[in-house]
Scaffold this active site. Structure first.
Site, PDB file in Angstrom:
ATOM      1  N   MET A 130       0.811  -1.080   0.300  1.00 17.56           N
ATOM      2  CA  MET A 130      -0.022   0.080  -0.274  1.00 17.56           C
ATOM      3  C   MET A 130       1.014   1.114  -0.130  1.00 17.56           C
ATOM      4  O   MET A 130       1.933   1.297   0.400  1.00 17.56           O
ATOM      5  CB  MET A 130      -1.455   0.388   0.996  1.00 17.56           C
ATOM      6  CG  MET A 130      -1.705  -1.210   1.172  1.00 17.56           C
ATOM      7  SD  MET A 130      -2.924  -1.301   2.735  1.00 17.56           S
ATOM      8  CE  MET A 130      -3.643   0.545   2.455  1.00 17.56           C
ATOM      9  N   HIS A 131       0.324   2.554  -0.768  1.00 17.55           N
ATOM     10  CA  HIS A 131       0.702   3.680   0.424  1.00 17.55           C
ATOM     11  C   HIS A 131       1.657   3.836  -0.930  1.00 17.55           C
ATOM     12  O   HIS A 131       2.216   5.640  -1.271  1.00 17.55           O
ATOM     13  CB  HIS A 131       1.354   4.063   1.400  1.00 17.55           C
ATOM     14  CG  HIS A 131       0.534   2.919   2.528  1.00 17.55           C
ATOM     15  ND1 HIS A 131      -0.972   3.817   2.650  1.00 17.55           N
ATOM     16  CD2 HIS A 131       0.777   2.118   3.305  1.00 17.55           C
ATOM     17  CE1 HIS A 131      -1.093   2.990   3.722  1.00 17.55           C
ATOM     18  NE2 HIS A 131      -0.737   2.054   4.649  1.00 17.55           N
ATOM     19  N   ASP A 188      -2.460  -5.023   0.293  1.00 22.24           N
ATOM     20  CA  ASP A 188      -2.251  -5.899   0.854  1.00 22.24           C
ATOM     21  C   ASP A 188      -2.628  -6.946   1.680  1.00 22.24           C
ATOM     22  O   ASP A 188      -3.222  -7.154   1.862  1.00 22.24           O
ATOM     23  CB  ASP A 188      -0.846  -5.984   1.220  1.00 22.24           C
ATOM     24  CG  ASP A 188      -0.048  -5.016   1.508  1.00 22.24           C
ATOM     25  OD1 ASP A 188      -0.960  -4.519   1.973  1.00 22.24           O
ATOM     26  OD2 ASP A 188       0.794  -4.851   1.750  1.00 22.24           O
TER      27      ASP A 188
END
Length: 494
Positions: free
Chosen positions: A78-79, A237
């Site tokens: 992520m991110h 995830d």
């Protein structure tokens, strides 16, 4: 029929072929590098992800009838900030989830804009790993690159784009950007204005199980797949792992011991952590979840074993730890090798061993690493409990969950039973399950989880060990506050 699950991790992509009964027919893994341009920075080249996927899928399908593949679903780190220009070319390397360069921007968002305001806009406050602070950093430090941005994407969404030509994302992954109004599941206009971006620069929003498109003709030919293979939006995830472990519907918990460590608590209704230590995100099942994230979990053990001890035989190192030393170790480890997110939100935090003596054996440090990560996971659980959330049991996934000793330590540090699912491939399995829902094999994510996810084994806590670890945790949790000022002073000297 087959479904492909993509687990786009930090160190490798793991590709999984799931049959219609939920059985895993094949697994292929392809590694790629991480770049650390400066201390605390962490980047990857999206081209490396795509090369790994393109090289891995034909290998995954070797010996199988590719014509039977119906869908693809991805769970991804992520991110990460992936920025594309007007020709959909990658502008610069992706700034990863565990990158700590954005402290100035985080401070601006939390202290000038204000945590209450951010929470009202997005249900979350700013953390160094989130996407919005990265955008502000890019605007401040690489204005020429910022000006070229045509699309802002997340890692797994870049893979989905390469497969389909569609710029899309799902609500669970978008929740971690600090650009989404999580409660109302739409982009926050206020946050877009703060970051100087337009809604047209952001991908279209989908539920995780919704199809975003089918393979382009060129990609289908290159990968040896039918052109009508459905690609679903997928999930971050941790949300994908929760689906793969059966943490679907309200009142469930899943703990992951991957590169990072997470505590994932599901809810059918929207809610916010009043302490701003846990993230409030959308879940891949259409509901919501609270999540605590520690930036270094299994990666701590990898660092200790491979970089310091120069061995990759983790089991042999753990075999040196005497059973009677569990709950009785007088060495403590702070696992903040990449700074820390939950609950401290401190990119300057560092790893530390405390309590060394002349007679401290090697095994005591190995044990301290495992226990330090478990204590950090407990920090997140304690925040949730303070919010009135009751956690009486959890499923467990991630590479660290393969260690029986680590499972035992964690179960006793938390004082709850931990259950391994029969299929220990969290994000990839969850991605394949979402693809099955997208193709109509199941009416919804909950039905899919109920049909496919089975328990393998459960590690129960021991009351005597729980008491010992409670005492050790009480000591451990005082170490970070004692060292916080020193960590900041160290960071100032870098």
């Amino acid at each position: 029929m087959y479904y492909i699950g993509i687990d786009l991790g930090t160190s490798a992509v793991k590709l999984l072929l799931m049959d219609e009964t939920g059985g895993i027919a094949n697994i292929v893994s392809r590694a790629y590098p991480v770049s650390y341009p400066r201390p605390g920075w962490s980047e990857q080249n999206p081209a490396d992800w795509w090369a790994a996927v393109c090289g891995g899928i034909p290998e995954l399908l070797a010996g199988f009838d590719a014509a039977q593949v119906k869908g693809i679903g991805a769970g991804g780190q992520m991110h990460g900030l992936v920025v594309l220009d007007k020709d959909d070319a990658v502008i610069r390397p992706c700034i990863l989830w565990n990158d700590g360069r954005t402290q100035k921007q985080v401070d601006y968002l939390n202290e000038v804009i204000g945590k209450d305001t951010l929470s009202r806009y997005t249900a979350n406050i700013a953390f160094a790993g989130f996407t919005a602070p990265k955008l502000l950093w890019l605007r401040d430090n690489e204005p020429e690159n910022f000006a070229r941005i045509e699309k802002i994407m997340l890692p797994k969404d870049y893979i989905n784009y390469k497969l389909t030509g569609v710029h899309g994302t799902d609500y669970s992954d978008a929740s971690g950007m600090l650009l989404l109004d999580v409660q109302h599941k739409c982009w926050s206009r206020e946050m877009l204005d703060l970051c100087g971006v337009r809604e047209t620069q952001l991908p279209k929003l989908f539920e995780s199980w919704q199809p975003i498109g089918t393979l382009t003709a060129d990609i289908a030919k290159a990968l040896g797949l039918p052109a009508d293979v459905v690609v679903c939006a997928g999930a971050g995830d941790n949300a994908a792992a929760a689906v793969g472990c059966g943490a679907v519907g309200g009142g469930k918990c899943n703990i992951s011991l991957g590169t990072s460590g997470t505590v994932f608590i599901t809810s059918d209704t929207f809610g916010v952590d009043k302490q701003n230590a846990l993230h409030s995100f959308a879940h891949a099942d259409g509901g919501y979840h609270l999540m605590g994230c520690i930036l270094s979990a299994a990666s701590c053990n990898k660092w200790w074993s491979e970089e310091i001890l120069h061995t990759d035989d983790y089991a042999a190192e753990q075999a040196l730890i005497p059973t009677d030393k569990l709950g009785a170790n007088d060495v403590y480890f702070l696992p903040y090798l990449m700074g820390e997110r939950s609950p401290h939100n401190d990119p300057a935090a560092r790893g530390a061993f405390v309590g060394l003596r002349m007679d401290t054996p090697r095994a005591a440090l190995t044990q301290a690493v495992l226990e330090g990560v478990a204590f950090a996971i407990r920090d997140c659980v304690e925040i949730a409990k303070a919010q009135g959330v009751e956690i009486t049991a959890s499923t467990l996934c991630g590479g660290g969950a393969k260690s029986p000793l680590w499972r035992k330590i964690l179960a006793n540090v938390l004082g709850i039973p931990l259950t391994l699912p029969q299929t220990e491939q969290g994000p990839g399995y969850g991605g394949a399950m979402l693809a099955a829902v997208a193709c109509g094999a199941y009416p919804d994510v909950r039905s899919c989880a109920e049909a496919l996810v089975r328990a393998k084994q459960t590690t129960e806590p021991d009351a005597a060990l729980v008491a010992k670890y409670n005492a050790r945790y009480a000591v451990w949790r005082k170490l970070y506050p004692a060292l916080k000022t020193s960590f900041a002073e160290m960071e100032a000297l870098v």
